[in-house]
Enzyme design. Sequence first.
Site, PDB file in Angstrom:
ATOM      1  N   ARG A 111       0.853  -1.195   0.000  1.00  0.00           N
ATOM      2  CA  ARG A 111       0.000   0.000   0.000  1.00  0.00           C
ATOM      3  C   ARG A 111       0.886   1.241   0.000  1.00  0.00           C
ATOM      4  NH1 ARG A 111      -5.339   1.140   1.553  1.00  0.00           N
ATOM      5  NH2 ARG A 111      -5.670  -1.068   1.817  1.00  0.00           N
ATOM      6  N   THR A 115      -0.570   7.766  -1.121  1.00  0.00           N
ATOM      7  CA  THR A 115      -1.879   7.686  -1.807  1.00  0.00           C
ATOM      8  C   THR A 115      -2.797   6.619  -1.189  1.00  0.00           C
ATOM      9  OG1 THR A 115      -1.134   6.010  -3.357  1.00  0.00           O
ATOM     10  CG2 THR A 115      -0.796   8.307  -4.022  1.00  0.00           C
ATOM     11  N   ASP A 207      -5.642 -11.256  12.055  1.00  0.00           N
ATOM     12  CA  ASP A 207      -4.760 -11.140  10.885  1.00  0.00           C
ATOM     13  C   ASP A 207      -4.486 -12.537  10.336  1.00  0.00           C
ATOM     14  OD1 ASP A 207      -2.295 -11.083   9.304  1.00  0.00           O
ATOM     15  OD2 ASP A 207      -2.239  -8.969   9.869  1.00  0.00           O
ATOM     16  N   ASP A 210      -0.722 -13.500   9.770  1.00  0.00           N
ATOM     17  CA  ASP A 210      -0.021 -13.772  11.030  1.00  0.00           C
ATOM     18  C   ASP A 210      -0.440 -15.119  11.609  1.00  0.00           C
ATOM     19  OD1 ASP A 210       1.549 -11.538  11.093  1.00  0.00           O
ATOM     20  OD2 ASP A 210       0.234 -10.389  12.428  1.00  0.00           O
TER      21      ASP A 210
END
Length: 216
Positions: A111, A115, A207, A210
């Site tokens: 990411r 932006t 997650d 994870d």
Amino acid sequence: MSFTEEFGTRVTVVDHPMVQHKLAILRDEGTSSKQFRELVRELALFEGYEATRDLPLEDVRVKTPITEATCKMVQGKKLAIVPILRAGLGMVEGMLELMPAAKVGHLGMYRDETTHEPHEYYAKMPEDIASREVLVVDPMLATGGSAIAALHYLRKCGVKNLKLAVIVAAPEGIRAVLAADPEVQVFTCAIDQGMNEACYIVPGLGDAGDRIFGTK
Ligand code: URA
């Protein structure tokens, strides 16, 4: 409006009792990484069944110990599985158990910090990806950002037949994906309530990467 009414035939919720049972264990925070990985593999296999339901069949003649019979076999349709790194890797083994001849492409997304747009940092696809039926896999569909970027990348590669298989989806993520790609079919084991402020799916399972790789 129910999700069935809202999403119509573009979203399939794979809600077989065994899937719901396994998903409940997957969600449990006490489930070990080893069991989590096994469950992700099993759930991917169940989803693979649904995602391949429309594969064309052809007649074959088979000699049984009793007589000859006309049976059905899957036509030589070329398939590819594309996990979004890293959590998507957990779904590959289950999918390959079902479709052992499928090729596997890998797609890594990051990411952009300014932006906030996802971009691919790694992409290695089978050479003939454009002519394959492609199943993108990632256990969690939250905002939809990575999935949309992956679908966009594969459309640019020329892929026509695209499906997305996730294990848990937020309604917002599904809406975003369906709006971004008017053709894609989505498969999920559950549509959850939504997301929290940190963009984790609620109730979700935490997650996924994870928990698959034990990196908490
Ligand atoms: N990715 C995850 O692994 N979990 C979430 O809840 C959302 C995105």
